[in-house]
Design a protein around this motif. Structure first.
Motif, PDB file in Angstrom:
ATOM      1  N   VAL A 166       8.148 -12.481  -4.044  1.00 36.71           N
ATOM      2  CA  VAL A 166       9.195 -11.460  -4.073  1.00 36.71           C
ATOM      3  C   VAL A 166      10.584 -12.087  -4.180  1.00 36.71           C
ATOM      4  CG1 VAL A 166      10.262  -9.561  -2.796  1.00 36.71           C
ATOM      5  CG2 VAL A 166       7.769  -9.849  -2.774  1.00 36.71           C
ATOM      6  N   ALA A 167      11.375 -11.598  -5.136  1.00 36.51           N
ATOM      7  CA  ALA A 167      12.758 -12.043  -5.282  1.00 36.51           C
ATOM      8  C   ALA A 167      13.576 -11.585  -4.077  1.00 36.51           C
ATOM      9  CB  ALA A 167      13.351 -11.475  -6.564  1.00 36.51           C
ATOM     10  N   LYS A 168      14.425 -12.461  -3.573  1.00 38.32           N
ATOM     11  CA  LYS A 168      15.223 -12.134  -2.393  1.00 38.32           C
ATOM     12  C   LYS A 168      16.277 -11.082  -2.720  1.00 38.32           C
ATOM     13  CE  LYS A 168      14.760 -16.426   0.252  1.00 38.32           C
ATOM     14  NZ  LYS A 168      13.609 -16.940  -0.500  1.00 38.32           N
ATOM     15  N   ASN A 169      16.382 -10.070  -1.862  1.00 40.87           N
ATOM     16  CA  ASN A 169      17.409  -9.048  -1.968  1.00 40.87           C
ATOM     17  C   ASN A 169      17.532  -8.382  -0.598  1.00 40.87           C
ATOM     18  OD1 ASN A 169      18.991  -6.755  -2.395  1.00 40.87           O
ATOM     19  ND2 ASN A 169      18.215  -6.440  -4.466  1.00 40.87           N
ATOM     20  N   ARG A 170      18.513  -8.813   0.176  1.00 39.93           N
ATOM     21  CA  ARG A 170      18.674  -8.317   1.545  1.00 39.93           C
ATOM     22  C   ARG A 170      19.062  -6.838   1.599  1.00 39.93           C
ATOM     23  NH1 ARG A 170      16.082 -10.690   5.581  1.00 39.93           N
ATOM     24  NH2 ARG A 170      16.051 -12.945   5.257  1.00 39.93           N
ATOM     25  N   ASP A 171      19.576  -6.318   0.498  1.00 36.79           N
ATOM     26  CA  ASP A 171      20.000  -4.916   0.481  1.00 36.79           C
ATOM     27  C   ASP A 171      18.861  -3.955   0.152  1.00 36.79           C
ATOM     28  OD1 ASP A 171      22.649  -5.614   1.046  1.00 36.79           O
ATOM     29  OD2 ASP A 171      23.020  -6.034  -1.082  1.00 36.79           O
ATOM     30  N   LYS A 172      17.821  -4.464  -0.505  1.00 33.30           N
ATOM     31  CA  LYS A 172      16.696  -3.611  -0.898  1.00 33.30           C
ATOM     32  C   LYS A 172      15.399  -4.313  -0.550  1.00 33.30           C
ATOM     33  CE  LYS A 172      19.009  -1.378  -4.780  1.00 33.30           C
ATOM     34  NZ  LYS A 172      19.878  -2.051  -5.691  1.00 33.30           N
ATOM     35  N   ARG A 173      14.744  -3.839   0.484  1.00 30.91           N
ATOM     36  CA  ARG A 173      13.482  -4.474   0.851  1.00 30.91           C
ATOM     37  C   ARG A 173      12.397  -4.117  -0.162  1.00 30.91           C
ATOM     38  NH1 ARG A 173      12.355  -0.822   6.083  1.00 30.91           N
ATOM     39  NH2 ARG A 173      11.480   0.996   5.044  1.00 30.91           N
ATOM     40  N   GLY A 187      12.090 -11.020   0.771  1.00 25.49           N
ATOM     41  CA  GLY A 187      11.891 -12.113  -0.170  1.00 25.49           C
ATOM     42  C   GLY A 187      10.916 -13.099   0.434  1.00 25.49           C
ATOM     43  N   THR A 188       9.729 -13.195  -0.142  1.00 25.34           N
ATOM     44  CA  THR A 188       8.694 -14.027   0.464  1.00 25.34           C
ATOM     45  C   THR A 188       7.492 -14.115  -0.466  1.00 25.34           C
ATOM     46  OG1 THR A 188       7.390 -14.339   2.465  1.00 25.34           O
ATOM     47  CG2 THR A 188       7.578 -12.104   1.660  1.00 25.34           C
ATOM     48  N   GLN A 189       6.465 -14.843  -0.041  1.00 25.73           N
ATOM     49  CA  GLN A 189       5.235 -14.966  -0.814  1.00 25.73           C
ATOM     50  C   GLN A 189       4.048 -14.614   0.074  1.00 25.73           C
ATOM     51  OE1 GLN A 189       4.872 -18.712  -2.902  1.00 25.73           O
ATOM     52  NE2 GLN A 189       7.061 -18.780  -3.347  1.00 25.73           N
ATOM     53  N   PHE A 190       3.167 -13.746  -0.446  1.00 22.81           N
ATOM     54  CA  PHE A 190       2.029 -13.314   0.361  1.00 22.81           C
ATOM     55  C   PHE A 190       0.934 -12.745  -0.533  1.00 22.81           C
ATOM     56  CE2 PHE A 190       4.986  -9.898  -0.186  1.00 22.81           C
ATOM     57  CZ  PHE A 190       4.236  -8.746  -0.333  1.00 22.81           C
ATOM     58  N   THR A 206       2.139 -16.649   2.946  1.00 23.05           N
ATOM     59  CA  THR A 206       2.348 -18.044   2.542  1.00 23.05           C
ATOM     60  C   THR A 206       3.678 -18.568   3.060  1.00 23.05           C
ATOM     61  OG1 THR A 206       1.055 -17.661   0.536  1.00 23.05           O
ATOM     62  CG2 THR A 206       2.457 -19.609   0.573  1.00 23.05           C
ATOM     63  N   GLN A 207       4.749 -17.818   2.802  1.00 19.77           N
ATOM     64  CA  GLN A 207       6.064 -18.238   3.320  1.00 19.77           C
ATOM     65  C   GLN A 207       6.952 -17.028   3.522  1.00 19.77           C
ATOM     66  OE1 GLN A 207       8.903 -19.710  -0.096  1.00 19.77           O
ATOM     67  NE2 GLN A 207       6.937 -20.752  -0.350  1.00 19.77           N
ATOM     68  N   GLY A 208       7.971 -17.183   4.386  1.00 18.09           N
ATOM     69  CA  GLY A 208       8.871 -16.083   4.692  1.00 18.09           C
ATOM     70  C   GLY A 208       8.373 -15.278   5.878  1.00 18.09           C
ATOM     71  N   ALA A 209       8.626 -13.973   5.853  1.00 15.43           N
ATOM     72  CA  ALA A 209       8.210 -13.081   6.929  1.00 15.43           C
ATOM     73  C   ALA A 209       7.782 -11.749   6.345  1.00 15.43           C
ATOM     74  CB  ALA A 209       9.348 -12.874   7.929  1.00 15.43           C
ATOM     75  N   VAL A 210       6.776 -11.143   6.967  1.00 18.09           N
ATOM     76  CA  VAL A 210       6.226  -9.873   6.503  1.00 18.09           C
ATOM     77  C   VAL A 210       6.020  -8.954   7.695  1.00 18.09           C
ATOM     78  CG1 VAL A 210       4.039  -8.832   5.755  1.00 18.09           C
ATOM     79  CG2 VAL A 210       5.115 -10.569   4.352  1.00 18.09           C
ATOM     80  N   ARG A 211       6.327  -7.683   7.506  1.00 16.06           N
ATOM     81  CA  ARG A 211       6.029  -6.668   8.511  1.00 16.06           C
ATOM     82  C   ARG A 211       4.923  -5.771   7.975  1.00 16.06           C
ATOM     83  NH1 ARG A 211      10.225  -2.123  11.003  1.00 16.06           N
ATOM     84  NH2 ARG A 211       8.859  -1.401  12.720  1.00 16.06           N
ATOM     85  N   PHE A 212       3.819  -5.699   8.708  1.00 15.45           N
ATOM     86  CA  PHE A 212       2.704  -4.848   8.314  1.00 15.45           C
ATOM     87  C   PHE A 212       2.695  -3.608   9.189  1.00 15.45           C
ATOM     88  CE2 PHE A 212      -1.677  -3.339   8.585  1.00 15.45           C
ATOM     89  CZ  PHE A 212      -2.006  -3.232   7.241  1.00 15.45           C
ATOM     90  N   LYS A 213       2.764  -2.417   8.530  1.00  8.37           N
ATOM     91  CA  LYS A 213       2.824  -1.155   9.265  1.00  8.37           C
ATOM     92  C   LYS A 213       1.681  -0.243   8.836  1.00  8.37           C
ATOM     93  CE  LYS A 213       6.600   0.974  10.086  1.00  8.37           C
ATOM     94  NZ  LYS A 213       7.857   1.748   9.910  1.00  8.37           N
ATOM     95  N   ALA A 214       1.018   0.297   9.857  1.00 12.44           N
ATOM     96  CA  ALA A 214      -0.060   1.255   9.618  1.00 12.44           C
ATOM     97  C   ALA A 214      -0.297   2.013  10.908  1.00 12.44           C
ATOM     98  CB  ALA A 214      -1.336   0.529   9.179  1.00 12.44           C
ATOM     99  N   GLU A 215      -1.129   3.038  10.857  1.00 13.90           N
ATOM    100  CA  GLU A 215      -1.440   3.779  12.082  1.00 13.90           C
ATOM    101  C   GLU A 215      -2.085   2.839  13.086  1.00 13.90           C
ATOM    102  OE1 GLU A 215      -2.886   7.949  13.757  1.00 13.90           O
ATOM    103  OE2 GLU A 215      -2.351   7.664  11.669  1.00 13.90           O
ATOM    104  N   GLY A 216      -1.484   2.735  14.273  1.00 11.31           N
ATOM    105  CA  GLY A 216      -2.019   1.862  15.310  1.00 11.31           C
ATOM    106  C   GLY A 216      -1.672   0.408  15.136  1.00 11.31           C
ATOM    107  N   CYS A 217      -0.793   0.088  14.187  1.00 11.31           N
ATOM    108  CA  CYS A 217      -0.474  -1.323  13.909  1.00 11.31           C
ATOM    109  C   CYS A 217       0.950  -1.451  13.383  1.00 11.31           C
ATOM    110  CB  CYS A 217      -1.470  -1.892  12.897  1.00 11.31           C
ATOM    111  SG  CYS A 217      -1.154  -3.601  12.413  1.00 11.31           S
TER     112      CYS A 217
END
Length: 327
Positions: A166-173, A187-190, A206-217
């Motif tokens: 993912v190309a980095k863009n702090r204004d648009k996730r 901006g990260t790789q996964f 792989t690198q960066g940070a990711v937030r995983f959202k789902a019911e119960g998680c």
């Protein structure tokens, strides 16, 4: 897409364009990002490996365009064997491209929100989105997005498996949606594997940070972590992993360690787009470690395992594979 563009694209893809015509097409592609995007999509149709879509009924239209691509491929094969067509191949292809473009034009004139699909069938494919993000799609997978991508937001819908850079863009996730879940990044790789048959989603970072959202998680992930989420039970697990098992496919190989043969066969069904039935439960519960090339035929893969697991297999009239235990 106008007539000149259609003809130049057709002749270039069929190998019958002159040097001047190829240069004219290059000029068009350099002058218009939209033309470049459309040309890449047409090229995928031509190779009969990828279908793209600008239609509300996305899944249905994707299948129709896949058939169009297969038809073009068959015409190409005929052209190689005998040049007996009344029309040159590039003109026949131009008619096909013009038919597609007319449909697209009608859709643009009657709808305010367009939907696009990048979808693979028998091979892995690479795409670059308008924001510069790179996507590698595994076999029989697709991403869907609208024409507002990169402007109002950066959201895609995933079916199957994909590796995102993912190309980095702090204004648009950047958001990946699949099976009523969301993966959010800036901006990260996964890697994301959405297995609808099993109702399971696997995210490996792989690198960066990711937030995983789902019911119960709702979890934040760090590099070399994996989240496995069960859609039906809302349960999940998070653990540190060896990334090579999640991302080997991006380098041309599938790699599995210590999984049951039954689970392996389910993966093989999706990868090779074939139905496989295991008649003996004992064989299905055996644990295996396996590695094979992306383009390796299913018969070769099963043959490499049959002696170890002591089974035989046969192909039915409807092209299913049936695995039975050796007596």
């Amino acid at each position: 897409m106008d007539t000149d563009f259609s003809l130049l694209a057709s002749k270039t893809l069929s190998g019958e364009a002159t040097a001047e015509e190829r240069q004219a097409l290059r000029n068009m592609l350099q002058e218009s990002n939209r033309s470049a995007l459309l040309y890449n999509e047409i090229k995928e149709y031509w190779n009969a490996e990828v279908a793209a879509d600008e239609n509300l009924s996305a899944v249905v239209d994707m299948k129709i365009r896949a058939r169009i691509g297969q038809s073009a491929k068959r015409q190409s094969a005929k052209r190689k064997s005998a040049r007996r067509n009344l029309l040159p191949f590039w003109r026949a292809a131009a008619i096909l491209l013009l038919a597609v473009s007319c449909g697209i034009g009608y859709y643009y004139s009657t709808h305010t929100h367009n939907t696009y699909i990048y979808a693979t069938q028998a091979s892995v494919a690479d795409y670059v989105l308008e924001d510069g993000s790179k996507v590698k799609l595994n076999k029989n997978s697709s991403i869907t997005f609208t024409d507002g991508f990169g402007q109002k937001d950066r959201a895609v819908e995933l079916t199957g498996e994909a590796y995102f850079d993912v190309a980095k863009n702090r204004d648009k996730r950047f958001t990946v949606r699949t099976q009523n879940t969301e993966i959010q990044v800036f901006g990260t790789q996964f890697n994301v594997l959405s297995d609808e048959a099993d109702g399971r989603i696997t995210v490996a970072l792989t690198q960066g940070a990711v937030r995983f959202k789902a019911e119960g998680c709702d979890v934040m992930m760090k590099p070399e972590e994996e989240v496995v989420y069960d859609v039906a039970s809302y349960r999940f697990s998070k653990q540190t992993i060896d990334l090579q098992f999640n991302t080997a496919w991006t380098k041309g190989r599938y790699l599995y360690s210590d999984i049951t043969f039954g689970e392996f066969v389910r993966k093989l069904e999706h990868i090779c787009n074939v139905g496989i039935e295991i008649e003996d439960r004992q064989i299905a519960e055996c644990n295996i470690t396996a590695s094979f090339l992306i383009d390796q035929p299913v018969g070769e893969i099963l043959s490499a395992l049959k002696d170890e697991l002591k089974f035989k297999y046969r192909q039915t009239e409807d092209n299913r594979i049936v695995i039975t235990k050796l007596k």
